[in-house]
Each structure stands twice: as C-alpha cells, then as structure tokens.
Write a protein that holds these residues in place. Sequence first.
Motif, PDB file in Angstrom:
ATOM      1  N   LEU A 101     149.286  26.785  19.909  1.00  0.00           N
ATOM      2  CA  LEU A 101     149.362  27.969  20.793  1.00  0.00           C
ATOM      3  C   LEU A 101     149.607  29.169  19.829  1.00  0.00           C
ATOM      4  CD1 LEU A 101     151.902  26.784  23.500  1.00  0.00           C
ATOM      5  CD2 LEU A 101     149.302  26.759  23.493  1.00  0.00           C
ATOM      6  N   PRO A 102     149.179  30.380  20.150  1.00  0.00           N
ATOM      7  CA  PRO A 102     149.631  31.588  19.629  1.00  0.00           C
ATOM      8  C   PRO A 102     151.116  31.826  19.589  1.00  0.00           C
ATOM      9  CG  PRO A 102     147.888  32.167  21.521  1.00  0.00           C
ATOM     10  CD  PRO A 102     148.522  30.821  21.544  1.00  0.00           C
ATOM     11  N   PRO A 103     151.437  32.445  18.566  1.00  0.00           N
ATOM     12  CA  PRO A 103     153.041  32.698  18.275  1.00  0.00           C
ATOM     13  C   PRO A 103     154.035  33.039  19.403  1.00  0.00           C
ATOM     14  CG  PRO A 103     151.767  33.533  16.577  1.00  0.00           C
ATOM     15  CD  PRO A 103     150.685  33.394  17.523  1.00  0.00           C
ATOM     16  N   LEU A 104     153.367  33.951  20.072  1.00  0.00           N
ATOM     17  CA  LEU A 104     154.190  34.480  21.468  1.00  0.00           C
ATOM     18  C   LEU A 104     154.202  33.403  22.399  1.00  0.00           C
ATOM     19  CD1 LEU A 104     152.921  38.087  22.009  1.00  0.00           C
ATOM     20  CD2 LEU A 104     155.140  37.397  21.269  1.00  0.00           C
ATOM     21  N   GLU A 105     153.428  32.648  22.401  1.00  0.00           N
ATOM     22  CA  GLU A 105     153.295  31.384  23.401  1.00  0.00           C
ATOM     23  C   GLU A 105     154.491  30.573  22.875  1.00  0.00           C
ATOM     24  OE1 GLU A 105     152.240  31.804  26.325  1.00  0.00           O
ATOM     25  OE2 GLU A 105     150.191  31.949  26.581  1.00  0.00           O
ATOM     26  N   GLN A 106     154.389  30.147  21.676  1.00  0.00           N
ATOM     27  CA  GLN A 106     155.036  29.358  21.038  1.00  0.00           C
ATOM     28  C   GLN A 106     156.540  29.665  21.370  1.00  0.00           C
ATOM     29  OE1 GLN A 106     154.379  28.208  16.887  1.00  0.00           O
ATOM     30  NE2 GLN A 106     152.199  28.466  17.210  1.00  0.00           N
ATOM     31  N   SER A 107     156.972  31.144  21.046  1.00  0.00           N
ATOM     32  CA  SER A 107     158.279  31.314  21.493  1.00  0.00           C
ATOM     33  C   SER A 107     158.820  31.242  22.837  1.00  0.00           C
ATOM     34  CB  SER A 107     158.389  32.739  20.776  1.00  0.00           C
ATOM     35  OG  SER A 107     157.657  33.812  21.565  1.00  0.00           O
TER      36      SER A 107
END
Length: 284
Positions: free
Chosen positions: A29-35
């Motif tokens: 997943l993209p970083p924002l989705e990971q967070s």
Amino acid sequence: MERGVQRWVVDISEWDPSPHDFSSALSLLPPLEQSSVTRFVQMEDRKRALVSRLLQYALAHQVLAIPFHEIIINRTLEGKPYLECGHACLDFPNFNFNASHHGDYVAIASEPLCLVGVDIVSVVIPQKETPIEFVKNFSSCFSSFEWDNILNAGTSDDILTEFYRYWCLKEAYVKAIGSSIAYGLDKVEFHHSCWTSISVNIEGKLMREWRFWLLELGKGHLVSIARGHPRSATESYMRTLKQAEFGEEEYQTALHLPNAGFVSRTVEQLVTVLQKARDPLNHL
C-alpha cells in the motif's frame, strides 16, 4: 455495465499472518494507507483495516484495469473512500465502491452508475447487559414502526437479530450517500416482506430510486447492500462523482442490474494480485 457490479468478501478468521507476512502485505500500500492501518492498536483491527484496503486496490486494478501505480484512492472529509480514476473509468458512467468490516468478514461492493453502500454486522450478544438493554441504547435511531417490530420480534435473541438487520440497512444507506452522521436515522424507515423486497421511506416518502438487499454471510454475520441515485450523495461525496444526473431510462437500467453474489477471496489471493500488478516484470 454488469461487470461494474462487484461483491467480494474475505473471511479474515482464516488469516493468521506472521509479522513478516503482515508487513509484506502492508508494504503493497502507499505510505498514507499504511499509516491508516498501523494507527490501530489491536492486531484484529489492523487486519480488518489492511484487508479492506487490499480489496479496494485489487478491485480497482482487476475490474478497471488501472495500472497499480496509477490507482489513487482518497477519502472525503466524512471518511468515504473514492477512486480518482479520470480516463480509466470510461467503461462505467459513475464507478464507485464501498467497503465494510466487522467480526470475521471484510467486504467490498461496487456499482457502475448508482451509489453503493455495504455494511457488515456480527450479531454479537452483549456481555454486560441484556439484549433488550443493549438495543434500547439505540432507540432514537429507529422510527416507531421499526422499534415496534424490533421489540416484538420474539425472544431476546430474536430482538437482537432484528435490531441488527435494521441497523445494517441504515448503515448501508448512510455509507452509500457518503455521510458520517447518524443523526436523523429515525427518519430513514425500512419496510420489507420477510426481509426481501426491501424499500425505504425517508421522512415518510417512499424512495423509489433506491434498492436494498440483506444477506447472511454465515457465522452469525449479516451484510446489506444499498443502491441508489447519485443525486442523493452528500455535497462532499458528490464532488468526487463523474456525474450526478442521468436520464430516467439509463438510471432505471442501472438500478435494476442483477445484484451480484459475494465472491470469496483470500488475503493471499489479494496479495498475489497486487504483487503482480506492482512488479509485473518480476512475475513473467
């Protein structure tokens, strides 16, 4: 347009990932989705959030054939996810989707033109209060007609199940229009015939441009689908749609498309799809 009507579900109770497997899936997943996944403290909540996002990206890639690196999923101020698809969604007038998770299941539903909302509930028996005490906490969310049906459903277990049926449908409607506010749910009144031929009255008016389905997923879980007119979307969600107004014939055709059955997916299948999509040359 039928290809735009998708219903996928994952039973996460069958997924017990090692820390490495979880991190590997998360890294897709993209970083924002990971967070947005790792902000949850409990592992079960992280699993549900991760699988929900894997479903969204896999759906966009497989149904719309969008290259993985071009998939952009944002959220409205109310938290509803939407796809910024631009030219990629030309096959469908108004492609949109919605996801839900509760208990053992995570699901996603999409529509090519109509708004779509999906909601899962696990019919859980309250631990610290009786079923009747529990449902009374939500009495303001139901019309007098619905409340009478709930309280007169039969045994305490019947009352609890009836409550969850109505609640599931209301949540699907709210999610379809893109609202995060439960205020006024008593004005959203559902009618049915043995939980088929479901219709909704809003402030006493029958909404003929909406259809609903309520299904059993198994293991005490229910899932509902709401399909309705784009003009009903909240202001913030309507701005994400390609089109809000349609001719009556075009809309009626979309409204009465067959409601696809839920297709079971596994986390491993989703991970494989996204790995291949992200690194196609490594999977030739």
